[in-house]
Scaffold this motif. Structure first.
Motif, PDB file in Angstrom:
ATOM      1  N   ILE A 164      60.967  44.556  76.556  1.00 15.04           N
ATOM      2  CA  ILE A 164      60.267  45.486  76.172  1.00 15.04           C
ATOM      3  C   ILE A 164      60.045  45.589  77.681  1.00 15.04           C
ATOM      4  O   ILE A 164      59.437  46.937  78.543  1.00 15.04           O
ATOM      5  CB  ILE A 164      59.660  45.471  74.710  1.00 15.04           C
ATOM      6  CG1 ILE A 164      59.741  45.994  74.015  1.00 15.04           C
ATOM      7  CG2 ILE A 164      58.224  46.680  75.603  1.00 15.04           C
ATOM      8  CD1 ILE A 164      59.401  45.700  72.321  1.00 15.04           C
ATOM      9  N   GLU A 165      59.147  44.471  78.032  1.00 13.13           N
ATOM     10  CA  GLU A 165      58.116  44.086  79.056  1.00 13.13           C
ATOM     11  C   GLU A 165      59.565  43.871  80.413  1.00 13.13           C
ATOM     12  O   GLU A 165      59.191  44.950  80.839  1.00 13.13           O
ATOM     13  CB  GLU A 165      57.977  42.579  79.513  1.00 13.13           C
ATOM     14  CG  GLU A 165      56.675  42.278  78.537  1.00 13.13           C
ATOM     15  CD  GLU A 165      55.518  43.325  78.968  1.00 13.13           C
ATOM     16  OE1 GLU A 165      55.098  43.711  79.871  1.00 13.13           O
ATOM     17  OE2 GLU A 165      54.822  43.664  77.978  1.00 13.13           O
ATOM     18  N   ARG A 166      60.718  44.123  80.105  1.00 15.51           N
ATOM     19  CA  ARG A 166      61.612  43.805  81.138  1.00 15.51           C
ATOM     20  C   ARG A 166      61.862  45.636  81.344  1.00 15.51           C
ATOM     21  O   ARG A 166      62.109  46.218  82.181  1.00 15.51           O
ATOM     22  CB  ARG A 166      63.416  43.955  81.291  1.00 15.51           C
ATOM     23  CG  ARG A 166      62.527  41.732  80.702  1.00 15.51           C
ATOM     24  CD  ARG A 166      64.428  41.327  81.433  1.00 15.51           C
ATOM     25  NE  ARG A 166      64.976  41.505  80.210  1.00 15.51           N
ATOM     26  CZ  ARG A 166      65.607  40.581  79.165  1.00 15.51           C
ATOM     27  NH1 ARG A 166      65.098  40.133  78.929  1.00 15.51           N
ATOM     28  NH2 ARG A 166      66.525  41.379  78.633  1.00 15.51           N
ATOM     29  N   LEU A 167      62.318  46.304  80.269  1.00 15.56           N
ATOM     30  CA  LEU A 167      62.591  47.579  79.675  1.00 15.56           C
ATOM     31  C   LEU A 167      61.099  48.102  80.290  1.00 15.56           C
ATOM     32  O   LEU A 167      61.006  49.704  81.865  1.00 15.56           O
ATOM     33  CB  LEU A 167      62.735  48.140  78.366  1.00 15.56           C
ATOM     34  CG  LEU A 167      64.052  47.842  77.713  1.00 15.56           C
ATOM     35  CD1 LEU A 167      63.558  48.316  76.548  1.00 15.56           C
ATOM     36  CD2 LEU A 167      65.056  48.250  78.612  1.00 15.56           C
ATOM     37  N   LYS A 168      59.895  47.817  80.817  1.00 17.73           N
ATOM     38  CA  LYS A 168      58.937  48.399  81.048  1.00 17.73           C
ATOM     39  C   LYS A 168      59.069  48.553  83.057  1.00 17.73           C
ATOM     40  O   LYS A 168      58.538  49.488  83.671  1.00 17.73           O
ATOM     41  CB  LYS A 168      57.455  48.484  80.825  1.00 17.73           C
ATOM     42  CG  LYS A 168      57.717  48.540  79.021  1.00 17.73           C
ATOM     43  CD  LYS A 168      56.164  47.589  79.006  1.00 17.73           C
ATOM     44  CE  LYS A 168      54.667  47.364  79.594  1.00 17.73           C
ATOM     45  NZ  LYS A 168      53.534  46.832  78.230  1.00 17.73           N
ATOM     46  N   LYS A 169      59.648  47.574  83.299  1.00 17.06           N
ATOM     47  CA  LYS A 169      60.034  47.183  84.809  1.00 17.06           C
ATOM     48  C   LYS A 169      60.994  48.178  85.841  1.00 17.06           C
ATOM     49  O   LYS A 169      60.828  47.932  85.979  1.00 17.06           O
ATOM     50  CB  LYS A 169      59.903  45.740  85.021  1.00 17.06           C
ATOM     51  CG  LYS A 169      58.132  45.297  84.837  1.00 17.06           C
ATOM     52  CD  LYS A 169      58.756  43.523  85.137  1.00 17.06           C
ATOM     53  CE  LYS A 169      57.707  42.671  84.162  1.00 17.06           C
ATOM     54  NZ  LYS A 169      57.641  41.827  85.236  1.00 17.06           N
ATOM     55  N   GLY A 170      61.703  48.934  84.350  1.00 16.91           N
ATOM     56  CA  GLY A 170      62.606  49.391  85.085  1.00 16.91           C
ATOM     57  C   GLY A 170      63.887  49.247  84.496  1.00 16.91           C
ATOM     58  O   GLY A 170      65.650  50.153  84.986  1.00 16.91           O
ATOM     59  N   GLU A 171      63.807  47.693  83.257  1.00 17.32           N
ATOM     60  CA  GLU A 171      65.750  47.626  83.381  1.00 17.32           C
ATOM     61  C   GLU A 171      66.147  48.639  82.826  1.00 17.32           C
ATOM     62  O   GLU A 171      65.378  48.806  81.924  1.00 17.32           O
ATOM     63  CB  GLU A 171      65.545  46.483  83.250  1.00 17.32           C
ATOM     64  CG  GLU A 171      66.725  45.491  82.825  1.00 17.32           C
ATOM     65  CD  GLU A 171      66.569  43.857  82.192  1.00 17.32           C
ATOM     66  OE1 GLU A 171      66.647  43.630  81.560  1.00 17.32           O
ATOM     67  OE2 GLU A 171      65.812  43.640  82.941  1.00 17.32           O
ATOM     68  N   ARG A 172      67.160  48.608  82.965  1.00 14.04           N
ATOM     69  CA  ARG A 172      68.201  50.069  81.832  1.00 14.04           C
ATOM     70  C   ARG A 172      69.011  48.516  80.372  1.00 14.04           C
ATOM     71  O   ARG A 172      69.412  48.028  80.862  1.00 14.04           O
ATOM     72  CB  ARG A 172      69.183  50.539  81.923  1.00 14.04           C
ATOM     73  CG  ARG A 172      68.767  51.356  83.262  1.00 14.04           C
ATOM     74  CD  ARG A 172      69.408  52.643  82.830  1.00 14.04           C
ATOM     75  NE  ARG A 172      68.255  54.074  83.825  1.00 14.04           N
ATOM     76  CZ  ARG A 172      68.046  54.734  83.048  1.00 14.04           C
ATOM     77  NH1 ARG A 172      67.792  54.730  81.768  1.00 14.04           N
ATOM     78  NH2 ARG A 172      67.603  55.801  83.763  1.00 14.04           N
TER      79      ARG A 172
END
Length: 60
Positions: free
Chosen positions: A51-59
């Protein structure tokens, strides 16, 4: 819902996704998971990291 290990249905509810979508993402390795017998399980810490990676824009 503060469980350390979650089932696919618990992850689906947590992420507000369908169980089928969640199961597909787990099988494809996009949600980090492991199998116990025939059943998939997800560590809560791994899910929070995703979730943290997704919040930073990772797909995924």
């Amino acid at each position: 819902m503060n469980k350390e290990i979650m089932t696919v249905s618990q992850v689906a509810e947590y992420l507000q996704l369908s169980e089928m979508t969640t199961y597909k993402l787990v099988q494809e390795g996009k949600i980090p998971a492991f199998k116990i017998g025939r059943h998939w399980r997800v560590k809560r810490d791994d899910l929070d990291e995703l979730i943290e990676r997704l919040k930073k824009g990772e797909r995924i």
